[in-house]
Structures are given as structure tokens and as C-alpha cells.
Scaffold this motif. Structure first.
Motif, mmCIF file in Angstrom:
data_model
loop_
_atom_site.group_PDB
_atom_site.id
_atom_site.type_symbol
_atom_site.label_atom_id
_atom_site.label_comp_id
_atom_site.label_asym_id
_atom_site.label_seq_id
_atom_site.Cartn_x
_atom_site.Cartn_y
_atom_site.Cartn_z
ATOM 1 N N LEU A 66 -11.392 -14.554 -4.124
ATOM 2 C CA LEU A 66 -12.405 -15.538 -3.708
ATOM 3 C C LEU A 66 -12.812 -16.353 -4.925
ATOM 4 O O LEU A 66 -12.662 -15.951 -6.069
ATOM 5 C CB LEU A 66 -13.641 -14.843 -3.140
ATOM 6 C CG LEU A 66 -14.675 -14.346 -4.143
ATOM 7 C CD1 LEU A 66 -16.060 -14.675 -3.657
ATOM 8 C CD2 LEU A 66 -14.512 -12.874 -4.407
ATOM 9 N N GLY A 68 -16.154 -18.138 -5.711
ATOM 10 C CA GLY A 68 -17.506 -18.305 -5.196
ATOM 11 C C GLY A 68 -18.128 -19.633 -5.610
ATOM 12 O O GLY A 68 -17.490 -20.456 -6.271
ATOM 13 N N GLY A 69 -19.364 -19.803 -5.229
ATOM 14 C CA GLY A 69 -20.041 -21.080 -5.466
ATOM 15 C C GLY A 69 -20.044 -21.500 -6.922
ATOM 16 O O GLY A 69 -20.074 -22.670 -7.240
ATOM 17 N N ASP A 106 -16.038 -21.312 -0.496
ATOM 18 C CA ASP A 106 -17.106 -21.814 0.390
ATOM 19 C C ASP A 106 -17.009 -23.320 0.556
ATOM 20 O O ASP A 106 -17.771 -24.063 -0.039
ATOM 21 C CB ASP A 106 -18.479 -21.435 -0.190
ATOM 22 C CG ASP A 106 -18.633 -19.942 -0.299
ATOM 23 O OD1 ASP A 106 -18.372 -19.414 -1.397
ATOM 24 O OD2 ASP A 106 -18.963 -19.328 0.711
ATOM 25 N N PHE A 155 -14.744 -19.649 3.782
ATOM 26 C CA PHE A 155 -15.940 -18.876 4.174
ATOM 27 C C PHE A 155 -16.916 -19.805 4.907
ATOM 28 O O PHE A 155 -18.019 -20.039 4.477
ATOM 29 C CB PHE A 155 -16.609 -18.272 2.935
ATOM 30 C CG PHE A 155 -15.741 -17.315 2.182
ATOM 31 C CD1 PHE A 155 -15.801 -17.240 0.799
ATOM 32 C CD2 PHE A 155 -14.836 -16.489 2.835
ATOM 33 C CE1 PHE A 155 -15.009 -16.349 0.083
ATOM 34 C CE2 PHE A 155 -14.022 -15.600 2.140
ATOM 35 C CZ PHE A 155 -14.114 -15.534 0.752
ATOM 36 N N HIS A 204 -23.161 -15.083 8.966
ATOM 37 C CA HIS A 204 -23.008 -13.751 8.366
ATOM 38 C C HIS A 204 -23.415 -12.752 9.440
ATOM 39 O O HIS A 204 -24.577 -12.766 9.860
ATOM 40 C CB HIS A 204 -23.905 -13.618 7.152
ATOM 41 C CG HIS A 204 -23.782 -14.738 6.174
ATOM 42 N ND1 HIS A 204 -24.272 -16.024 6.409
ATOM 43 C CD2 HIS A 204 -23.206 -14.823 4.963
ATOM 44 C CE1 HIS A 204 -23.986 -16.793 5.357
ATOM 45 N NE2 HIS A 204 -23.349 -16.101 4.475
ATOM 46 N N ARG A 217 -32.064 -12.125 2.878
ATOM 47 C CA ARG A 217 -31.547 -10.772 2.639
ATOM 48 C C ARG A 217 -32.609 -9.683 2.717
ATOM 49 O O ARG A 217 -32.357 -8.571 2.297
ATOM 50 C CB ARG A 217 -30.861 -10.698 1.263
ATOM 51 C CG ARG A 217 -29.515 -11.378 1.207
ATOM 52 C CD ARG A 217 -28.897 -11.201 -0.149
ATOM 53 N NE ARG A 217 -27.495 -11.546 -0.164
ATOM 54 C CZ ARG A 217 -27.031 -12.780 -0.228
ATOM 55 N NH1 ARG A 217 -27.888 -13.785 -0.264
ATOM 56 N NH2 ARG A 217 -25.734 -13.028 -0.230
ATOM 57 N N ASP A 282 -19.972 -9.467 2.159
ATOM 58 C CA ASP A 282 -20.428 -10.553 1.317
ATOM 59 C C ASP A 282 -20.476 -10.021 -0.126
ATOM 60 O O ASP A 282 -20.220 -8.839 -0.376
ATOM 61 C CB ASP A 282 -21.806 -11.027 1.832
ATOM 62 C CG ASP A 282 -22.173 -12.399 1.325
ATOM 63 O OD1 ASP A 282 -23.093 -13.003 1.887
ATOM 64 O OD2 ASP A 282 -21.531 -12.873 0.360
ATOM 65 N N TRP A 283 -20.846 -10.857 -1.015
ATOM 66 C CA TRP A 283 -20.803 -10.627 -2.463
ATOM 67 C C TRP A 283 -21.374 -9.265 -2.898
ATOM 68 O O TRP A 283 -22.570 -9.047 -2.868
ATOM 69 C CB TRP A 283 -21.602 -11.742 -3.130
ATOM 70 C CG TRP A 283 -21.447 -11.883 -4.580
ATOM 71 C CD1 TRP A 283 -22.130 -11.197 -5.537
ATOM 72 C CD2 TRP A 283 -20.560 -12.784 -5.277
ATOM 73 N NE1 TRP A 283 -21.726 -11.612 -6.776
ATOM 74 C CE2 TRP A 283 -20.763 -12.580 -6.649
ATOM 75 C CE3 TRP A 283 -19.615 -13.738 -4.888
ATOM 76 C CZ2 TRP A 283 -20.055 -13.282 -7.620
ATOM 77 C CZ3 TRP A 283 -18.931 -14.444 -5.845
ATOM 78 C CH2 TRP A 283 -19.147 -14.213 -7.199
ATOM 79 N N MET A 315 -15.745 -7.320 -0.752
ATOM 80 C CA MET A 315 -15.837 -8.403 -1.733
ATOM 81 C C MET A 315 -16.406 -7.800 -3.018
ATOM 82 O O MET A 315 -17.572 -7.946 -3.343
ATOM 83 C CB MET A 315 -16.721 -9.552 -1.208
ATOM 84 C CG MET A 315 -16.669 -10.813 -2.038
ATOM 85 S SD MET A 315 -17.854 -12.078 -1.529
ATOM 86 C CE MET A 315 -17.097 -12.732 -0.044
ATOM 87 N N TRP A 424 -24.410 -25.684 -2.706
ATOM 88 C CA TRP A 424 -22.954 -25.521 -2.466
ATOM 89 C C TRP A 424 -22.212 -26.836 -2.700
ATOM 90 O O TRP A 424 -21.364 -27.233 -1.895
ATOM 91 C CB TRP A 424 -22.682 -25.006 -1.051
ATOM 92 C CG TRP A 424 -23.276 -23.680 -0.754
ATOM 93 C CD1 TRP A 424 -24.420 -23.445 -0.057
ATOM 94 C CD2 TRP A 424 -22.808 -22.383 -1.190
ATOM 95 N NE1 TRP A 424 -24.696 -22.092 -0.018
ATOM 96 C CE2 TRP A 424 -23.714 -21.425 -0.690
ATOM 97 C CE3 TRP A 424 -21.727 -21.930 -1.934
ATOM 98 C CZ2 TRP A 424 -23.569 -20.058 -0.914
ATOM 99 C CZ3 TRP A 424 -21.566 -20.569 -2.167
ATOM 100 C CH2 TRP A 424 -22.475 -19.637 -1.660
HETATM 101 C C1 GLC Z 1 -22.719 -15.631 -1.104
HETATM 102 C C2 GLC Z 1 -23.072 -16.044 0.298
HETATM 103 C C3 GLC Z 1 -21.886 -16.251 1.206
HETATM 104 C C4 GLC Z 1 -20.701 -16.786 0.418
HETATM 105 C C5 GLC Z 1 -20.301 -15.717 -0.573
HETATM 106 C C6 GLC Z 1 -19.099 -16.130 -1.426
HETATM 107 O O1 GLC Z 1 -23.476 -14.514 -1.472
HETATM 108 O O2 GLC Z 1 -23.992 -15.205 0.987
HETATM 109 O O3 GLC Z 1 -22.292 -17.152 2.249
HETATM 110 O O4 GLC Z 1 -19.619 -17.061 1.302
HETATM 111 O O5 GLC Z 1 -21.371 -15.378 -1.453
HETATM 112 O O6 GLC Z 1 -19.422 -17.204 -2.240
#
Ligand code: GLC
Length: 717
Positions: A66, A68-69, A106, A155, A204, A217, A282-283, A315, A424
Motif C-alpha cells: 500500500l 498511504g496518504g 487512496d 482504497f 470502512h 475511531r 486498516d492501518w 495492513m 487526501w
Molecule cells: C487510513 C484510513 C483509510 C486508508 C488507509 C490507507 O488510516 O483510515 O481510509 O485507506 O489508512 O491509507
């Protein structure tokens, strides 16, 4: 499907335990490289150092990566990303079994991790268009762009129903209503998987949008009824649309964190809904069963609990030890081979379905060509235009006459691109201004009315320095925004608009110039003062790349706004949570009050629509559909789009029912004086509900149907 099943079984029979486990672990290479370098003192040249790839793919057999952001790759160009993923996959071909890799990221409002890509409105804005065809088209073009890059698991879409306006992720959700959310979920999944090489991810699962205090959360207390009626429907719709992966909410629902909930992960998702795809955490949420929820006392027990609850992919981000731990658990038969094979088979099935074993045309030329192309910009424009919701328009001050002479424009967001995108975007929370390249609202207004004198002030100091009384302004356009945010950062206990923004707005009001507020808010905040005092209010959500042009089009009447609120706008944080479809209780003294600032499904137009001749059959037999007809006429002098919304209310039932429930909608365009007859259907499913035993049934009863200001009742016999 049989062929794929056979291939999976053949592959499984050749795989070692460790190779199977590697398919069930998702690693974030950027984080892993940093961890190995910093904590293990290992040194690698870069992300594609063969030594590093060897560690991930041969020593740990990782099959799912993955980004991530916060993952940023060089200059984040389409070329850079495509090249990198291609190299990763090339290396996978040198492994013993050559199993291709899944790459997840994402791309939640466009391919928002690639610089130059068109950024679309976030999901709440897409939902406010009430246009499922448009939603599907938007997702399709993202799917096409991702396929060229080789990013084969997106995602997205977030399909959470948001029931608490304080939550920081409301802007990513599909609003407060399960019916609208389900229709949008179906459209977005179909669009996102329209390219056969891209898997969507419904996230989610589940109940993420209704924590007990609205904070991200934090624990949720959801009745079985609210799970069935409110939170499950968008996932049912996504599964019916063929969604290939589902990401699990990391939060605790009724005392069990979702990644450990066998009832909901296996009982409901697999057995009741028949989901055949991949469930992924999730993460780091597996390890958080230990680190945060404290329902187990070790990382080992956390992995055990999650996989035996029915999770397929962990993850794990940068925790390679999760492979070793899982290997030990399988050796001890605590995680059975059967369970491991099930999880691994789900991953392999998606890889076969995506054609990854046959296909690896990471098409750099196509990826560059698609990045920010005109088709995506035009779609982003249409989404932004159709999302903009006109909340107030006193004395029809809008649209503004293009012959206007002088405009006072206020607010930092009016001269910002990153505020138009929200979270994002080229990063987890906010893009850097210099990394974005599209018009600001100031630029768009200058282009729209080149002969008008536009005086721009970013803040209250500049406004004071302007000494407005010496100048004549025909109108003030005050743009109110919020600092882009993601996840828990956006949680708000009181829905307060940022102090600086509201103070500037009030100062603009004090100039006695009529003020039109343009709110670039990803979700409802407290705009009650604005509603009481200002002439007009537009809500543009996060309209992104084509947002400024769209706002200018609406302000000056080149587009007649048609957006409808997909979520209730409370009067203040004290009203929260407040939803339109709360269960009813009626008495002279006490009722389930629903008196928001702006209700669900609300939005003004520059024209007016007249509804007449609502027709429904007087009675419907159990199990039959109910057909509804209604006439809608545009009685104004502008073309306009109208969202015809069908609600029903059970006058009586064996359980208390919502004040009203959305059970149908359609969007129509009408020329001035044009009238159309709209036909809607209440299906057997629409007429059914969960009774006191939580059986999904129909009951004989009187139902009131309402469309706009018209109501009719009919009997279910
Ligand atoms: C984040 C988000 C989720 C995202 C994931 C990967 O914690 O909750 O929506 O897809 O991490 O970036």
C-alpha cells in the motif's frame, strides 16, 4: 470462475506456508525502508534496491503493498509512479512462484497522489449531486487512470453512512441516509471497477460513521437494528455490485473492535451477504487490538484473533515480524491451514480476476496522457457544478448580474487552491499550494466578469485597512473555508467555523454591503449566524480542480444550482447528532424533533418547480411493487435540474419507524415551462423493514408517500 478456482488450488498446492502468509500481509514500502534503515541499521540504495525487494518478496513473500496518504515518490509524476510499480512487479516475476503484486492507494477523489491529476469533489460532494450516473462516470475515469499506472487496488469508495456531523471524515462519506448511500455505493463501485484491472474497496466496514461521541475511531454502540437498517445497506449494495475488497473499520462496535469481530466479519459479511473478496484491515489495526483496544496482551494474540475472526489481509505497514508471528501460529495450528488457505485464496482470486497473472502493461505513456486530461477535467467540472448547493438566496440576489461594477471579495480560501481540495490531496491532509495548478476563486471571478473591479482582502486586517466606507461596492462575496484535514484531525466537538473565518465574515457583514457567502466546507459546520444575517449562502463542499470555475458559473447564473444536502445541517453543535430519519415519537408535549438549519435533501434553485398529480395505487398486496407517478413543472424562466425525492412514512407498524425514509429519487432537467411525468417504484424491498424479531418483512399497514409538498397514503394489504 471454475477455471480460476482450479488455478487457485493448483497454486495453493505449490505454495509454502510462509508464501501463503506473505499474500495476507500488506506492507508500505516507504515506511518499511525508513524503519529498516533507522531501527535495524540496514542500508539500501532506494525503494527498488534489489536487496530491499529481495527482503520483501523472497524472504517475506509479501504480496500486497500500500501507498498511504503520506507516501510521496520523487516528483509524484504519473511516470514516476508507473515506473516504480512496474519495477516492483518485474521483481515479482523473479520470485519462485512469480505471483503478481497488489498495489493499494487512496485515490479517493481522483488519482490524488499523482501531481497534475484531476482532483474531484470528495464523496459528500459527489453524493450531493444525487446523480448516480455521474458518480459512476467519475469513478470510471479514475479507474482508467489507475489501470494505466498499474495501481490495481483502490482504497475507495468510502461508503460509510455518517450519522454524526462532528466526525472528521463526514466529507469522505456518502451522507446520513442508507438508501442514498447505497445507490451511490453501487454506482461508485461499478465505476471504480469498470476497468477490469482495478479492484475497488468498500470502506470502512462497518459503523465507522456513528461512534458514540462522533469522534474518529472511538467506540460505537450500535443496536443490531441500526447496523441492519443504517450501516449495512451500502456494503450490501457494494457486494451486489461486485466489490472485490472491503476495508475493515478499526473501531470498536459494541465492545468488539471490528477486526476481531467474527460475527460481523464472517457471520454477516461472508455468510449473510456472501462476500467473496478480500477483507483487509486498516492501518496497523490488527496490532492495535493489542496496543490500543487492549483486548489481547500481545501482537501474536492480536494476529490470531483477527485472522480467526475472518480477516484476510493485515495492513501491517512496516511490521515484517507479522509474517514470522503468523508462521508460528500456523505451525502451532492456532491459525489452521484451512483458515490460511481461505484467506490466501481470497487474495489470489482477486489477483486472477484482475488478470494480473496475464497482464502487466504498466502503460507510462497512457498514464501521462490520462493525467489531468480534458475528459477528467470536464467530469470534475460537472460533479462540482451539480454538487453546489444553494442554501439561501434572499430576494434572489443570486445569480449576480454580469454587468456588476465592483465586488469586494474576502477570505483566504478565495485565493487558495489547497483549500478547495481538502484532505487526501498529494498528501494525507493537505497539498502544498505550489503543487496544485488550477484557478482559484479570485482568478475564476476575474475571468468571469473581467470588467468588474474586484477588490480582494484575505483577512480582517486587510479589510479594516481598506476603509470600505470610502469605496462603493455592489456586493461582497465572502469565501469561508477550513484548514484541509484528514481523519481525527477534522473531528469537531462543536461544529464551530474557524474563528478567523467567522470574524471576517461578520466584519464583511458590518460593511453593510450585501454579503454572499461561498462555503468551502467539506461537511456541515455551524453557519446559523450566516443564515440569519447574510443575503445568500452557497455550499460547494471541496470542489477541487474545477471548483472555482464552477462556483463562478453558479454565482453568475451560467449554471443553475441543483445540489441537495446529503446530510442534515444542524443549527449548532448542540443539536448533534440530528438526522432526518430518526425514529418517530409524537405527542403534544414531546416529539422526535427534527428542526435543523437545513434539512436532508434540501437545496434551492434559480427557478421553481411545481409538483402535481401525485398518483399511487390505493392499495398494494404484500409482495407487490407500488408504482408512483408525479408531474413536475419548471415554472420559472431558467432551465434547471430537480432531484425528485420519494419518501415514505409507516403510519403504523409493529416497531417504531423513522419520521420518514428516502425510498426513491431521480434527477430531471426541465426547460422553462417544461413539465415531465416522473415514475418511481417502491419495490417489495423498499416496503419491507426489520420487525421486532429483526426479520426483514412486509406488514399490512398504511403508508404515507410524500414527494415534495404532495402526500398520499396507500394500504399494504
Ligand atoms: C487510513 C484510513 C483509510 C486508508 C488507509 C490507507 O488510516 O483510515 O481510509 O485507506 O489508512 O491509507
Amino acid at each position: 470462475m471454475e477455471k480460476i478456482k482450479q488455478k487457485i488450488n493448483e497454486l495453493l498446492s505449490n505454495m509454502s506456508i510462509r508464501e501463503k502468509i506473505g499474500q495476507c500481509i500488506m506492507i508500505e514500502p516507504f515506511f518499511l525502508l525508513s524503519k529498516l534503515t533507522k531501527e535495524n541499521n540496514e542500508s539500501y540504495i532506494d525503494l527498488v534496491d534489489p536487496k530491499f525487494l529481495d527482503k520483501m518478496l523472497n524472504e517475506y513473500h509479501i504480496g500486497f503493498f500500500l501507498f498511504g496518504g503520506v507516501s510521496s515518490l520523487g516528483n509524484d509524476s504519473a511516470e514516476e509512479w508507473t515506473n516504480y510499480l512496474k519495477q516492483m512487479n518485474e521483481y515479482a516475476k523473479t520470485t519462485r512462484l512469480k505471483i503478481p503484486l497488489l498495489f493499494g492507494a487512496d485515490a479517493v477523489h481522483g488519482v490524488n497522489f499523482v501531481k497534475g491529476s484531476t482532483i474531484f469533489s470528495h464523496n459528500l460532494g459527489v453524493t450531493s449531486t444525487w446523480n448516480t450516473d455521474l458518480a459512476k462516470s467519475y469513478a470510471s475515469i479514475v479507474s482508467k487512470e489507475l489501470a494505466a499506472i498499474g495501481l490495481n487496488c483502490n482504497f475507495a469508495p468510502t461508503i460509510d453512512v455518517a450519522r454524526d456531523q462532528r466526525w472528521g471524515r463526514v466529507y469522505e462519506s456518502l451522507g446520513e441516509d442508507p438508501y442514498l448511500a447505497s445507490k451511490m455505493s453501487e454506482a461508485l463501485v461499478l465505476g471504480m471497477q469498470s476497468n477490469p484491472h482495478v479492484a475497488a474497496c468498500g470502506k470502512h466496514y462497518l459503523g465507522y460513521g456513528e461512534s458514540s461521541n462522533g469522534m474518529d475511531r472511538t467506540p460505537a454502540n450500535l443496536s443490531e437494528r441500526s447496523i441492519l437498517e443504517t450501516h449495512l445497506p451500502p456494503f450490501e449494495a457494494a457486494i451486489k455490485a461486485g466489490v472485490k475488497t472491503i476495508m475493515v473499520n478499526g473501531g470498536d462496535v459494541n465492545g468488539t473492535p471490528m477486526p476481531a469481530s467474527k460475527d460481523l466479519l464472517t457471520g454477516v459479511l461472508r455468510k449473510k451477504l456472501g462476500f467473496k473478496g478480500i477483507t483487509l484491515s486498516d492501518w496497523e489495526d490488527v496490532n492495535r487490538l493489542y496496543k490500543r483496544h487492549h483486548i489481547v496482551q500481545s501482537s501474536e494474540e492480536a494476529i490470531l484473533k483477527a485472522f480467526n475472526a475472518g480477516l484476510d489481509v493485515n495492513m501491517a505497514v512496516s511490521d515484517l515480524s507479522s509474517v514470522d508471528i503468523m508462521e508460528k501460529l500456523v505451525a502451532e495450528n492456532k491459525i489452521t491451514i484451512k483458515r490460511l488457505n481461505e484467506a490466501c485464496a481470497n487474495v489470489l482470486r482477486v489477483k486472477f480476476e484482475l488478470g494480473l497473472f496475464e497482464r502487466d502493461d504498466f502503460d507510462i505513456t497512457k498514464a501521462i496522457e490520462l493525467c489531468g486530461n480534458l475528459e477528467s477535467k470536464n467530469l470534475a467540472k460537472q460533479v462540482a457544478l451539480e454538487s453546489i448547493t444553494l442554501l439561501k438566496n434572499k430576494n434572489n440576489i443570486l445569480p449576480i448580474d454580469k454587468k456588476i461594477k465592483s465586488i469586494l471579495l474576502t477570505g483566504k480560501t478565495a485565493n487558495s487552491k489547497r483549500h478547495l481540495c481538502g484532505g487526501w490531496t498529494l498528501g494525507w491532509d493537505s497539498a502544498k499550494e505550489e503543487d496544485l495548478n488550477f484557478p482559484t476563486i479570485l482568478e475564476a471571478l476575474k475571468e468571469k466578469v473581467p470588467n468588474a473591479e474586484i477588490t480582494y482582502v484575505p483577512d480582517i486586517q486587510a479589510l479594516k485597512a481598506l476603509n470600505v466606507s470610502n469605496n462603493h461596492f455592489d456586493l461582497c462575496i465572502s469565501v469561508v473555508g477550513e484548514e484541509p484535514h484528514s481523519e481525527w484531525v477534522g473531528d469537531t466537538p462543536d461544529l464551530a467555523v474557524e474563528k478567523g473565518e467567522i470574524n471576517l465574515l461578520m466584519s464583511a457583514f458590518k460593511t453593510k454591503i450585501p454579503v454572499v457567502m461561498v462555503s468551502i466546507l467539506g461537511r456541515p459546520l455551524n453557519v446559523a449566524w450566516a443564515n440569519d444575517n447574510l443575503a445568500a449562502i452557497l455550499w460547494a463542499y471541496y470542489p477541487a480542480t474545477e471548483g472555482a470555475n464552477s462556483i463562478a458559473d453558479v454565482l453568475f447564473g451560467d449554471y443553475n444550482p441543483s445540489g441537495k444536502t446529503p446530510i442534515t445541517f444542524p443549527k449548532s453543535g448542540n443539536q448533534v447528532p440530528i438526522v432526518y430519519n430518526a425514529r418517530k415519537y409524537n405527542s403534544p408535549e414531546i416529539t422526535t424533533k427534527y428542526e435543523p438549519l437545513y434539512p436532508f435533501g434540501y437545496g434551492l434553485s434559480y427557478t421553481n418547480f411545481e409538483y402535481s398529480d401525485l398518483e399511487i395505487s390505493d392499495e398494494v398486496s404484500l409482495g407487490e411493487d407500488c408504482f408512483i407517478k408525479v408531474k413536475v413543472k419548471n415554472i420559472g424562466n431558467r432551465v434547471g435540474a430537480e432531484v425528485v425525492q420519494l419518501y415514505l412514512e409507516d403510519k403504523y407498524a409493529s416497531v417504531t419507524r423513522p419520521i420518514k425514509s428516502l425510498k426513491g429519487f431521480t434527477k430531471i432537467n426541465l426547460l422553462p415551462n417544461e413539465e415531465k411525468t416522473v415514475e418511481l417504484i417502491l419495490t417489495k424491498k423498499d416496503l419491507s423493514f426489520y420487525n421486532d424479531k429483526l426479520q426483514f418483512v412486509q406488514e399490512q399497514r398504511e403508508i404515507e408517500v410524500s414527494v415534495a409538498n404532495l402526500t398520499k397514503t396507500f394500504q399494504v394489504k
